[in-house]
Design a protein around this motif. Sequence first.
Motif, PDB file in Angstrom:
ATOM      1  N   ILE A  97      42.914  79.176 102.053  1.00 45.85           N
ATOM      2  CA  ILE A  97      43.979  78.445 102.049  1.00 45.85           C
ATOM      3  C   ILE A  97      43.446  76.909 101.765  1.00 45.85           C
ATOM      4  CG2 ILE A  97      43.902  78.352 104.843  1.00 45.85           C
ATOM      5  CD1 ILE A  97      46.997  78.179 104.688  1.00 45.85           C
ATOM      6  N   PHE A  98      44.303  75.821 101.408  1.00 46.33           N
ATOM      7  CA  PHE A  98      43.904  74.871 101.113  1.00 46.33           C
ATOM      8  C   PHE A  98      44.721  74.219 102.201  1.00 46.33           C
ATOM      9  CE2 PHE A  98      42.196  77.110  97.504  1.00 46.33           C
ATOM     10  CZ  PHE A  98      41.492  76.667  97.402  1.00 46.33           C
ATOM     11  N   PRO A  99      43.722  73.775 104.007  1.00 46.98           N
ATOM     12  CA  PRO A  99      45.284  73.266 103.977  1.00 46.98           C
ATOM     13  C   PRO A  99      46.162  71.480 104.085  1.00 46.98           C
ATOM     14  CG  PRO A  99      43.104  73.311 104.902  1.00 46.98           C
ATOM     15  CD  PRO A  99      43.040  74.240 103.856  1.00 46.98           C
ATOM     16  N   GLU A 100      44.950  71.488 102.146  1.00 47.47           N
ATOM     17  CA  GLU A 100      45.768  69.736 102.018  1.00 47.47           C
ATOM     18  C   GLU A 100      46.911  69.958 101.550  1.00 47.47           C
ATOM     19  OE1 GLU A 100      42.662  66.990 101.059  1.00 47.47           O
ATOM     20  OE2 GLU A 100      41.884  68.788 100.856  1.00 47.47           O
ATOM     21  N   GLY A 101      46.754  71.703 101.305  1.00 44.92           N
ATOM     22  CA  GLY A 101      48.231  71.700 100.437  1.00 44.92           C
ATOM     23  C   GLY A 101      48.536  71.038  98.071  1.00 44.92           C
ATOM     24  N   ARG A 102      47.645  70.566  97.799  1.00 43.82           N
ATOM     25  CA  ARG A 102      47.846  70.508  96.900  1.00 43.82           C
ATOM     26  C   ARG A 102      45.872  69.252  96.719  1.00 43.82           C
ATOM     27  NH1 ARG A 102      51.329  65.494  98.322  1.00 43.82           N
ATOM     28  NH2 ARG A 102      50.359  64.035  98.966  1.00 43.82           N
ATOM     29  N   ARG A 103      46.094  69.370  95.885  1.00 42.48           N
ATOM     30  CA  ARG A 103      45.086  68.478  95.147  1.00 42.48           C
ATOM     31  C   ARG A 103      45.154  66.931  95.374  1.00 42.48           C
ATOM     32  NH1 ARG A 103      45.866  71.402  88.971  1.00 42.48           N
ATOM     33  NH2 ARG A 103      46.331  72.957  89.527  1.00 42.48           N
ATOM     34  N   GLY A 104      43.787  65.929  95.984  1.00 40.29           N
ATOM     35  CA  GLY A 104      43.804  64.967  95.761  1.00 40.29           C
ATOM     36  C   GLY A 104      42.266  64.460  96.081  1.00 40.29           C
ATOM     37  N   SER A 105      42.071  63.655  97.250  1.00 38.91           N
ATOM     38  CA  SER A 105      41.270  63.440  97.388  1.00 38.91           C
ATOM     39  C   SER A 105      40.355  64.380  97.631  1.00 38.91           C
ATOM     40  CB  SER A 105      41.295  62.173  98.124  1.00 38.91           C
ATOM     41  OG  SER A 105      41.398  62.123  99.560  1.00 38.91           O
ATOM     42  N   LEU A 128      40.955  65.515 103.566  1.00 40.46           N
ATOM     43  CA  LEU A 128      41.267  66.479 105.002  1.00 40.46           C
ATOM     44  C   LEU A 128      42.396  64.970 104.956  1.00 40.46           C
ATOM     45  CD1 LEU A 128      38.898  68.665 105.906  1.00 40.46           C
ATOM     46  CD2 LEU A 128      40.815  68.846 104.470  1.00 40.46           C
ATOM     47  N   GLU A 129      43.510  64.033 104.138  1.00 37.40           N
ATOM     48  CA  GLU A 129      43.939  63.321 105.336  1.00 37.40           C
ATOM     49  C   GLU A 129      45.010  63.732 105.554  1.00 37.40           C
ATOM     50  OE1 GLU A 129      43.712  60.483 102.094  1.00 37.40           O
ATOM     51  OE2 GLU A 129      42.100  59.672 102.771  1.00 37.40           O
ATOM     52  N   ARG A 130      45.113  65.348 105.587  1.00 41.79           N
ATOM     53  CA  ARG A 130      46.317  65.327 105.770  1.00 41.79           C
ATOM     54  C   ARG A 130      46.359  67.466 105.499  1.00 41.79           C
ATOM     55  NH1 ARG A 130      50.880  67.704 101.169  1.00 41.79           N
ATOM     56  NH2 ARG A 130      51.887  66.332 101.875  1.00 41.79           N
ATOM     57  N   PHE A 131      47.208  68.081 106.775  1.00 43.51           N
ATOM     58  CA  PHE A 131      46.689  69.593 107.045  1.00 43.51           C
ATOM     59  C   PHE A 131      47.434  69.800 107.342  1.00 43.51           C
ATOM     60  CE2 PHE A 131      44.334  72.491 110.078  1.00 43.51           C
ATOM     61  CZ  PHE A 131      43.343  71.935 109.067  1.00 43.51           C
ATOM     62  N   HIS A 132      48.421  70.897 106.445  1.00 45.73           N
ATOM     63  CA  HIS A 132      49.290  71.756 107.045  1.00 45.73           C
ATOM     64  C   HIS A 132      48.616  72.898 107.878  1.00 45.73           C
ATOM     65  CE1 HIS A 132      51.697  71.021 103.237  1.00 45.73           C
ATOM     66  NE2 HIS A 132      51.020  71.059 102.424  1.00 45.73           N
ATOM     67  N   ARG A 133      50.067  73.069 108.816  1.00 45.13           N
ATOM     68  CA  ARG A 133      49.731  74.346 110.471  1.00 45.13           C
ATOM     69  C   ARG A 133      49.142  75.449 109.788  1.00 45.13           C
ATOM     70  NH1 ARG A 133      53.954  70.910 110.995  1.00 45.13           N
ATOM     71  NH2 ARG A 133      53.334  69.255 112.615  1.00 45.13           N
ATOM     72  N   GLY A 134      49.061  75.757 108.432  1.00 44.27           N
ATOM     73  CA  GLY A 134      49.037  77.452 107.809  1.00 44.27           C
ATOM     74  C   GLY A 134      48.101  78.007 109.014  1.00 44.27           C
TER      75      GLY A 134
END
Length: 256
Positions: A125-133, A136-142
């Motif tokens: 799983i990629f907790p950031e959800g989308r490609r970016g920097s 890990l500035e955002r973190f989905h709860r999955g």
Amino acid sequence: MSSHLELPRTDTVRHPRRYLLEPLRPVARWILRRRYDVVVHGAERVPASGPVVFAANHTGVIDGPLLAIFAPRPVHALTKIEMFSGRLGTFLLHAGQVPLDRFQTDVAAVRSCLRVLREGRAIGIFPEGRRGSGELERFHRGAAYFALAAGATVVPVSFFGTREPGAPSGSLPPRGARLDVVVGQPVGVPAQAWPRTREQVEVTSRSLWEHMRAELDAARRLTGRDLPGPLPPGDLERDPATGVVRLPEAPDTGAP
């Protein structure tokens, strides 16, 4: 298995296909290593058995294939449903990857992953959800939800070199580039019986997030490398703002 009778039940859920997942990994490694200098660090840290959630940062389009091919154990990775069209979609399904509709509660994807974990296997799983920097500035709860539901070990993975600084999200690294795949220290998450509360998932998410950020910093020190920075303006993919833990200084920019 009795675990499949726990809520949400997975006894009638079909396990993702596997017949291409394991046989193709050695071939795919050989092919990728003819183009890139791929170095895997810390593979010995991964538990040899039991349910595992590989949770990785996400900077480039090649991250998913790298996780599927070079993770120390075969991985059924959650992959955005938009990828499952044409021949590529057919291949991904037969290679055991799990389609995910990110813009609604995807019960089928959740139960497929729980089926995998309850059989002692691994998901990605990629907790950031989308490609970016990749910071890990955002973190989905999955990741937290799956770990709590299955009593799984979460293994952080940090990618370096999978996108050039300033390059668009769909770009590939230049031929011969060094790609570092750093396996961090695993963290075990005790199983939480049904019903799991939002607060329990939130607390576990924040704990995992802090751990992954610490492991990302450790990976920087180990490799002497840094991440490529933000994507070019206008290249940030739309991603749901729900179910996300964020730093106070990192406002959501998921709107189209």
